[in-house]
Design a protein around this motif. Structure first.
Motif, mmCIF file in Angstrom:
data_model
loop_
_atom_site.group_PDB
_atom_site.id
_atom_site.type_symbol
_atom_site.label_atom_id
_atom_site.label_comp_id
_atom_site.label_asym_id
_atom_site.label_seq_id
_atom_site.Cartn_x
_atom_site.Cartn_y
_atom_site.Cartn_z
ATOM 1 N N MET A 1 -6.217 12.489 18.420
ATOM 2 C CA MET A 1 -7.220 13.267 17.701
ATOM 3 C C MET A 1 -8.247 12.351 17.045
ATOM 4 O O MET A 1 -9.424 12.695 16.953
ATOM 5 C CB MET A 1 -6.554 14.145 16.645
ATOM 6 C CG MET A 1 -5.694 15.233 17.237
ATOM 7 S SD MET A 1 -6.682 16.367 18.225
ATOM 8 C CE MET A 1 -5.938 17.894 17.790
ATOM 9 N N SER B 1 -12.278 12.444 17.514
ATOM 10 C CA SER B 1 -13.139 12.507 16.339
ATOM 11 C C SER B 1 -14.153 11.368 16.344
ATOM 12 O O SER B 1 -15.336 11.572 16.050
ATOM 13 C CB SER B 1 -12.293 12.465 15.065
ATOM 14 O OG SER B 1 -13.104 12.521 13.930
ATOM 15 N N GLY C 1 -18.179 11.683 16.486
ATOM 16 C CA GLY C 1 -18.987 11.028 15.464
ATOM 17 C C GLY C 1 -19.997 10.072 16.067
ATOM 18 O O GLY C 1 -21.149 9.993 15.617
ATOM 19 N N PHE D 1 -15.770 16.681 15.307
ATOM 20 C CA PHE D 1 -15.599 15.536 14.419
ATOM 21 C C PHE D 1 -14.709 15.893 13.228
ATOM 22 O O PHE D 1 -13.708 15.223 12.960
ATOM 23 C CB PHE D 1 -16.974 15.046 13.948
ATOM 24 C CG PHE D 1 -16.903 13.957 12.925
ATOM 25 C CD1 PHE D 1 -16.425 12.703 13.268
ATOM 26 C CD2 PHE D 1 -17.316 14.178 11.626
ATOM 27 C CE1 PHE D 1 -16.362 11.682 12.324
ATOM 28 C CE2 PHE D 1 -17.260 13.173 10.681
ATOM 29 C CZ PHE D 1 -16.774 11.928 11.032
ATOM 30 N N LEU D 2 -15.058 16.951 12.524
ATOM 31 C CA LEU D 2 -14.331 17.293 11.298
ATOM 32 C C LEU D 2 -12.929 17.824 11.566
ATOM 33 O O LEU D 2 -11.961 17.419 10.918
ATOM 34 C CB LEU D 2 -15.135 18.304 10.481
ATOM 35 C CG LEU D 2 -16.459 17.769 9.930
ATOM 36 C CD1 LEU D 2 -17.248 18.900 9.277
ATOM 37 C CD2 LEU D 2 -16.210 16.645 8.953
ATOM 38 N N ASN E 1 -10.937 17.429 14.231
ATOM 39 C CA ASN E 1 -10.041 16.399 14.759
ATOM 40 C C ASN E 1 -9.726 15.339 13.717
ATOM 41 O O ASN E 1 -8.630 14.780 13.703
ATOM 42 C CB ASN E 1 -10.621 15.784 16.026
ATOM 43 C CG ASN E 1 -10.503 16.733 17.191
ATOM 44 O OD1 ASN E 1 -9.424 17.125 17.574
ATOM 45 N ND2 ASN E 1 -11.633 17.127 17.739
ATOM 46 N N LEU E 2 -10.673 15.055 12.833
ATOM 47 C CA LEU E 2 -10.420 14.102 11.751
ATOM 48 C C LEU E 2 -9.340 14.627 10.806
ATOM 49 O O LEU E 2 -8.425 13.895 10.421
ATOM 50 C CB LEU E 2 -11.714 13.831 10.983
ATOM 51 C CG LEU E 2 -11.657 12.751 9.918
ATOM 52 C CD1 LEU E 2 -11.376 11.397 10.563
ATOM 53 C CD2 LEU E 2 -12.961 12.720 9.150
#
Length: 63
Positions: A41, A45, A49, A15-16, A18-19
């Motif tokens: 991406m 993400s 999430g 999550f983080l 790719n964010l």
């Protein structure tokens, strides 16, 4: 492999990471390639999430 991909630390990393990459890609890579990288991406993400939220909701029902 499925248990590894559904573990919370791996989901948080996906999550983080790719964010951050999705937010930075249009500024680092020029043109449509940067936009498409950001979109790809971002999708990964959002999926991670959503899995985190789904796991959180299931944990609340079990308690």
């Amino acid at each position: 492999m499925k248990s590894l991909m559904s573990s919370k630390p791996v989901l948080w990393f996906l999550f983080l990471f790719n964010l951050v990459v999705a937010a930075a890609a249009p500024f680092v890579v020029d043109g449509s390639q940067g936009v498409m990288t950001a979109v790809g991406m971002g999708v990964v993400s959002l999926g991670a999430g959503a899995s985190l939220l789904k796991g959180r909701r299931q944990g609340q029902h079990a308690a």
